[in-house]
Design a protein around this motif. Structure first.
Motif, PDB file in Angstrom:
ATOM      1  N   MET A  72     -28.809  84.428   6.407  1.00 14.99           N
ATOM      2  CA  MET A  72     -29.797  83.704   7.182  1.00 14.99           C
ATOM      3  C   MET A  72     -30.972  84.636   7.486  1.00 14.99           C
ATOM      4  SD  MET A  72     -29.213  81.530  10.632  1.00 14.99           S
ATOM      5  CE  MET A  72     -29.776  82.457  12.024  1.00 14.99           C
ATOM      6  N   PRO A  73     -32.196  84.214   7.212  1.00 11.81           N
ATOM      7  CA  PRO A  73     -33.347  85.088   7.470  1.00 11.81           C
ATOM      8  C   PRO A  73     -33.605  85.251   8.969  1.00 11.81           C
ATOM      9  CG  PRO A  73     -34.069  82.947   6.661  1.00 11.81           C
ATOM     10  CD  PRO A  73     -32.572  82.960   6.601  1.00 11.81           C
ATOM     11  N   ASP A  74     -34.216  86.379   9.315  1.00 20.72           N
ATOM     12  CA  ASP A  74     -34.572  86.628  10.718  1.00 20.72           C
ATOM     13  C   ASP A  74     -35.653  85.658  11.161  1.00 20.72           C
ATOM     14  OD1 ASP A  74     -32.837  88.761  11.055  1.00 20.72           O
ATOM     15  OD2 ASP A  74     -34.309  90.223  10.369  1.00 20.72           O
ATOM     16  N   LYS A  75     -35.622  85.322  12.439  1.00 16.19           N
ATOM     17  CA  LYS A  75     -36.650  84.476  13.039  1.00 16.19           C
ATOM     18  C   LYS A  75     -37.923  85.290  13.216  1.00 16.19           C
ATOM     19  CE  LYS A  75     -35.578  81.420  16.230  1.00 16.19           C
ATOM     20  NZ  LYS A  75     -35.235  80.787  17.524  1.00 16.19           N
ATOM     21  N   GLN A  76     -39.067  84.681  12.962  1.00 13.99           N
ATOM     22  CA  GLN A  76     -40.351  85.353  13.153  1.00 13.99           C
ATOM     23  C   GLN A  76     -40.741  85.314  14.627  1.00 13.99           C
ATOM     24  OE1 GLN A  76     -43.417  84.276  10.380  1.00 13.99           O
ATOM     25  NE2 GLN A  76     -41.937  83.893   8.752  1.00 13.99           N
ATOM     26  N   GLY A  77     -41.705  86.145  15.006  1.00 15.19           N
ATOM     27  CA  GLY A  77     -42.111  86.183  16.402  1.00 15.19           C
ATOM     28  C   GLY A  77     -43.544  86.609  16.598  1.00 15.19           C
ATOM     29  N   HIS A  78     -44.020  86.439  17.819  1.00 15.56           N
ATOM     30  CA  HIS A  78     -45.364  86.834  18.219  1.00 15.56           C
ATOM     31  C   HIS A  78     -45.301  87.555  19.560  1.00 15.56           C
ATOM     32  CE1 HIS A  78     -46.402  83.516  15.482  1.00 15.56           C
ATOM     33  NE2 HIS A  78     -47.523  84.186  15.291  1.00 15.56           N
ATOM     34  N   VAL A  79     -46.151  88.538  19.714  1.00 11.45           N
ATOM     35  CA  VAL A  79     -46.461  89.123  21.010  1.00 11.45           C
ATOM     36  C   VAL A  79     -47.843  88.591  21.351  1.00 11.45           C
ATOM     37  CG1 VAL A  79     -47.048  91.245  22.238  1.00 11.45           C
ATOM     38  CG2 VAL A  79     -45.114  91.201  20.684  1.00 11.45           C
ATOM     39  N   TYR A  80     -48.051  88.224  22.608  1.00  7.84           N
ATOM     40  CA  TYR A  80     -49.346  87.660  22.991  1.00  7.84           C
ATOM     41  C   TYR A  80     -49.743  88.136  24.386  1.00  7.84           C
ATOM     42  CZ  TYR A  80     -46.506  84.431  25.714  1.00  7.84           C
ATOM     43  OH  TYR A  80     -45.609  83.902  26.616  1.00  7.84           O
ATOM     44  N   ILE A  81     -51.044  88.073  24.646  1.00  8.50           N
ATOM     45  CA  ILE A  81     -51.562  88.456  25.959  1.00  8.50           C
ATOM     46  C   ILE A  81     -52.406  87.308  26.488  1.00  8.50           C
ATOM     47  CG2 ILE A  81     -52.961  90.081  27.280  1.00  8.50           C
ATOM     48  CD1 ILE A  81     -52.293  92.226  25.190  1.00  8.50           C
ATOM     49  N   MET A  82     -52.058  86.865  27.698  1.00  8.37           N
ATOM     50  CA  MET A  82     -52.809  85.846  28.419  1.00  8.37           C
ATOM     51  C   MET A  82     -53.558  86.536  29.557  1.00  8.37           C
ATOM     52  SD  MET A  82     -51.797  82.952  26.900  1.00  8.37           S
ATOM     53  CE  MET A  82     -52.292  81.665  28.041  1.00  8.37           C
ATOM     54  N   THR A  83     -54.705  85.973  29.934  1.00 11.39           N
ATOM     55  CA  THR A  83     -55.477  86.539  31.032  1.00 11.39           C
ATOM     56  C   THR A  83     -56.193  85.434  31.793  1.00 11.39           C
ATOM     57  OG1 THR A  83     -57.051  88.298  31.627  1.00 11.39           O
ATOM     58  CG2 THR A  83     -57.578  86.992  29.679  1.00 11.39           C
ATOM     59  N   ASN A  84     -56.848  85.827  32.886  1.00 10.17           N
ATOM     60  CA  ASN A  84     -57.606  84.870  33.687  1.00 10.17           C
ATOM     61  C   ASN A  84     -59.068  84.837  33.245  1.00 10.17           C
ATOM     62  OD1 ASN A  84     -58.481  87.334  34.650  1.00 10.17           O
ATOM     63  ND2 ASN A  84     -57.847  86.998  36.761  1.00 10.17           N
ATOM     64  N   THR A  85     -59.835  83.995  33.871  1.00 12.98           N
ATOM     65  CA  THR A  85     -61.250  83.839  33.537  1.00 12.98           C
ATOM     66  C   THR A  85     -62.018  85.147  33.656  1.00 12.98           C
ATOM     67  OG1 THR A  85     -61.170  81.566  34.318  1.00 12.98           O
ATOM     68  CG2 THR A  85     -63.349  82.558  34.121  1.00 12.98           C
ATOM     69  N   TYR A  86     -61.645  85.965  34.628  1.00 14.68           N
ATOM     70  CA  TYR A  86     -62.371  87.211  34.899  1.00 14.68           C
ATOM     71  C   TYR A  86     -61.838  88.411  34.119  1.00 14.68           C
ATOM     72  CZ  TYR A  86     -63.861  84.179  38.627  1.00 14.68           C
ATOM     73  OH  TYR A  86     -64.350  83.103  39.327  1.00 14.68           O
ATOM     74  N   ARG A  87     -60.759  88.201  33.362  1.00 14.89           N
ATOM     75  CA  ARG A  87     -60.152  89.246  32.522  1.00 14.89           C
ATOM     76  C   ARG A  87     -59.661  90.434  33.362  1.00 14.89           C
ATOM     77  NH1 ARG A  87     -60.738  84.975  30.037  1.00 14.89           N
ATOM     78  NH2 ARG A  87     -61.696  84.836  27.975  1.00 14.89           N
ATOM     79  N   THR A  88     -59.105  90.129  34.542  1.00 20.99           N
ATOM     80  CA  THR A  88     -58.654  91.190  35.446  1.00 20.99           C
ATOM     81  C   THR A  88     -57.138  91.333  35.514  1.00 20.99           C
ATOM     82  OG1 THR A  88     -58.792  89.629  37.289  1.00 20.99           O
ATOM     83  CG2 THR A  88     -60.703  91.074  36.918  1.00 20.99           C
ATOM     84  N   THR A  89     -56.409  90.292  35.166  1.00 19.77           N
ATOM     85  CA  THR A  89     -54.949  90.314  35.210  1.00 19.77           C
ATOM     86  C   THR A  89     -54.433  89.881  33.847  1.00 19.77           C
ATOM     87  OG1 THR A  89     -55.033  89.711  37.546  1.00 19.77           O
ATOM     88  CG2 THR A  89     -52.919  89.453  36.445  1.00 19.77           C
ATOM     89  N   PHE A  90     -53.371  90.538  33.384  1.00 23.32           N
ATOM     90  CA  PHE A  90     -52.854  90.266  32.048  1.00 23.32           C
ATOM     91  C   PHE A  90     -51.358  89.987  32.088  1.00 23.32           C
ATOM     92  CE2 PHE A  90     -56.560  92.937  31.612  1.00 23.32           C
ATOM     93  CZ  PHE A  90     -57.288  92.259  30.647  1.00 23.32           C
ATOM     94  N   TYR A  91     -50.925  89.115  31.193  1.00 22.65           N
ATOM     95  CA  TYR A  91     -49.516  88.809  31.012  1.00 22.65           C
ATOM     96  C   TYR A  91     -49.187  89.026  29.544  1.00 22.65           C
ATOM     97  CZ  TYR A  91     -45.229  86.113  30.449  1.00 22.65           C
ATOM     98  OH  TYR A  91     -43.956  85.715  30.146  1.00 22.65           O
ATOM     99  N   ILE A  92     -48.149  89.783  29.276  1.00 24.12           N
ATOM    100  CA  ILE A  92     -47.709  90.030  27.900  1.00 24.12           C
ATOM    101  C   ILE A  92     -46.392  89.303  27.705  1.00 24.12           C
ATOM    102  CG2 ILE A  92     -46.969  91.773  26.238  1.00 24.12           C
ATOM    103  CD1 ILE A  92     -48.772  93.765  27.750  1.00 24.12           C
TER     104      ILE A  92
END
Length: 99
Positions: free
Chosen positions: A1-21
């Protein structure tokens, strides 16, 4: 069975001051959930609804390793990483056709 693919992503607010990974095997669905209040409580609390960065991996385990690495980075390093591929830190949801 092949490995599942994935993504790392970064979300932020309108002001680009807080980040979520985050990491996911389905980037479109995960981002949609975040912007519709079904994602992380942190994302909802700080209104981190703009996708500014993502990386694709052929194996989800590699994506998880990268997420752990990025979460240990200083904020300036994260901003430099984002700007290396997204200089204006624009919202990338359009690329994924998410509204």
């Amino acid at each position: 069975m092949p490995d599942k693919q994935g993504h790392v992503y970064i979300m932020t607010n309108t002001y680009r001051t807080t980040f979520y990974i985050g990491v996911t095997s389905d980037l479109r669905t995960r981002v949609w959930k975040h912007i519709n209040g079904e994602g992380s409580a942190f994302v909802k609390r700080y209104r981190l609804y703009d996708l500014v960065y993502y990386e694709h991996f052929h194996r989800i385990t590699d994506a998880i390793d990268r997420e752990k690495q990025l979460k240990n980075w200083h904020k300036d390093w994260k901003i430099n990483l984002i700007k290396s591929v997204n200089p204006t830190m624009k919202d990338l949801k359009e690329e994924l056709e998410i509204e």
